[in-house]
Design an enzyme around this catalytic site. Structure first.
Site, mmCIF file in Angstrom:
data_model
loop_
_atom_site.group_PDB
_atom_site.id
_atom_site.type_symbol
_atom_site.label_atom_id
_atom_site.label_comp_id
_atom_site.label_asym_id
_atom_site.label_seq_id
_atom_site.Cartn_x
_atom_site.Cartn_y
_atom_site.Cartn_z
ATOM 1 N N LEU A 1 0.857 -1.180 0.000
ATOM 2 C CA LEU A 1 0.000 0.000 0.000
ATOM 3 C C LEU A 1 0.897 1.236 0.000
ATOM 4 C CD1 LEU A 1 -3.093 0.310 0.087
ATOM 5 C CD2 LEU A 1 -2.902 0.648 2.559
ATOM 6 N N ASP A 2 0.696 2.097 -0.943
ATOM 7 C CA ASP A 2 1.505 3.313 -1.032
ATOM 8 C C ASP A 2 0.703 4.485 -0.466
ATOM 9 O OD1 ASP A 2 3.162 5.429 -1.601
ATOM 10 O OD2 ASP A 2 3.713 4.679 -3.589
ATOM 11 N N ASN B 1 6.201 3.207 12.851
ATOM 12 C CA ASN B 1 7.492 3.761 13.258
ATOM 13 C C ASN B 1 8.083 4.662 12.173
ATOM 14 O OD1 ASN B 1 8.312 1.764 11.472
ATOM 15 N ND2 ASN B 1 9.797 0.818 12.853
ATOM 16 N N ARG C 1 1.404 14.430 8.163
ATOM 17 C CA ARG C 1 1.488 15.234 6.938
ATOM 18 C C ARG C 1 0.773 14.552 5.765
ATOM 19 N NH1 ARG C 1 6.521 16.480 9.418
ATOM 20 N NH2 ARG C 1 7.610 14.720 8.437
ATOM 21 N N TYR D 1 18.540 4.128 15.076
ATOM 22 C CA TYR D 1 18.524 2.674 15.123
ATOM 23 C C TYR D 1 19.042 2.251 16.499
ATOM 24 C CZ TYR D 1 17.769 2.361 10.056
ATOM 25 O OH TYR D 1 17.249 2.451 8.793
ATOM 26 N N ASP E 1 16.142 -2.543 20.566
ATOM 27 C CA ASP E 1 15.032 -2.802 19.656
ATOM 28 C C ASP E 1 14.023 -3.765 20.287
ATOM 29 O OD1 ASP E 1 15.307 -1.263 17.335
ATOM 30 O OD2 ASP E 1 16.788 -2.623 16.474
#
Length: 386
Positions: A75-76, A99, A107, A142, A167
């Site tokens: 899905l774009d 994330n 936006r 990261y 993480d």
């Protein structure tokens, strides 16, 4: 069987590790987790792992570790059609986990405010490096850079632990926050905005050290003797006897082995242990050199005390103990064996029923569930929306 999150739909807009792991923990407990990726940009962790063939199939082992039980669609969200499909999915979903960089989905018009207006019961969890506000809010991160920024590497003597534990801890943190929000929703019907920051998680993992620095006192820090690592005749042994009771039992047992030290055995408080820490550690250094790590492990366990020899991960995986735990699983023959969850239930517990999905594997299935026709789906493909 009905697992804890059966009937809960989760839209997983995450990539790499922390976010996908949070969604994975919900998936192994029964949630219908839909992993959503842009059609031109699969999660790059799909191409990571020791098996080059799997990497080429976008099913790398590093991806499969946190991909089981999920469905996957493309899905774009940069396209109007992609956003329309996502809003429709979010309108009936229970949870969104994302994330993206702070503010990116706002936006695009698919942030919390927009989605919760249409679905007030939505639990919307944002996972970022530093949170949704403040001077670092839009700074990418990261695991390794959070280790640097938080003080973890400095606390480890300037060496980075070769593990992505921030993480995973962040994933657990987010999964717990989502579970709590879903439980709260059963009482008042209201959704929730959750703001999870990896930086906060890293500091939380050092809570005693954080609080000590915020409450300084005028004395030098001392390494506790009962929590030390000691060289043996053939390896390193880690001792875990920090309490006065454990200390007395340790030195009483050592005395019976020909290593008497009545003063150490007679210490009754943590302050007394602290005041003699240096001398005790020196005595223990000499004593532990007299046996192998394996023999010390047998000896310590035989006296009901905590302590283990230092093992490699491969050695740990070879331990008989793992055969008695519900930790590892393969969904089907030939599928990599991966961890499922670090806990078990007496019934309806975590389980990995399906392998990690291929890139976009369930796109058509999910769109058809939404009522779209073959022509609708073809149009979305031609527009680049899916």
């Amino acid at each position: 069987m009905t697992r804890a999150f059966a009937g809960v739909r989760v839209l997983d807009l995450t990539h790499v590790l922390a976010g996908p792991f949070a969604a994975y923990q919900l998936a192994v407990l029964g949630a219908d987790v839909i992993k959503i990726e842009p059609p031109d940009r699969p999660d790059f962790v799909r191409e990571r792992g020791p098996d080059a063939a799997l990497n080429g199939q976008l099913r790398g082992v590093n991806y499969q570790v946190q991909g089981g039980n999920k469905r996957a669609m493309t899905l774009d969200l940069r396209t109007a059609g992609g956003r329309e499909i996502f809003r429709s999915l979010a309108g009936t979903a229970d949870v969104v986990i994302e994330n993206y960089r702070t503010g990116a989905l706002d936006r695009l018009g698919v942030g919390y405010e927009e989605l919760s207006a249409a679905n007030p019961g939505l639990v919307y969890c944002s996972m970022t490096g530093y949170g949704q506000s403040g001077p670092r809010a839009e700074v990418n991160a990261y695991d390794n850079v959070i280790q640097a920024a938080s003080g973890v590497i400095a606390r480890c003597g300037g060496h980075k632990p070769n593990l992505a534990f921030i993480d995973y801890a962040s994933g657990y943190n987010a999964a717990f926050a989502v579970a709590a929000a879903l439980y709260a929703r059963t009482r008042d019907g209201r959704g929730q905005r959750i703001d999870c920051a990896m930086f906060d998680t890293a500091l939380m993992l050092m809570a005693p050290e954080v609080s000590a620095l915020l409450h300084p006192v005028d004395r030098e820090p001392v390494e506790e003797s009962g929590l030390g690592a000691y060289e043996t005749s053939d390896g390193v042994f880690v001792l875990g006897t920090p309490t006065p009771d454990q200390n007395r039992r340790l030195w009483s047992a050592l005395a019976a082995e020909g290593h008497p030290h009545p003063h150490f055995e007679g210490l009754n408080t943590l302050e007394e242990l602290r005041s003699t820490s240096g001398a005790m550690r020196e005595a223990l250094r000499r004593i532990f050199l007299t046996r192998s790590a394996v023999r010390w492990e047998e000896w310590i366990h035989g006296h009901g005390l905590p302590g283990e020899r230092v093992r490699t991960v491969a050695e740990a995986l070879g331990e008989e103990q793992l055969k008695h735990r519900p930790f590892l699983h393969s969904a089907q023959d030939g599928d990599p064996v991966v961890p499922v969850a670090a806990f078990g239930y007496a019934h309806d517990g975590p389980s990995r029923d399906r392998p990690a999905p291929g890139f976009g594997e369930h796109t058509v299935e999910i769109l058809e569930e939404m009522g779209l026709t073959t022509a609708d789906i073809a149009r979305l493909r031609s527009e680049g929306a899916v």
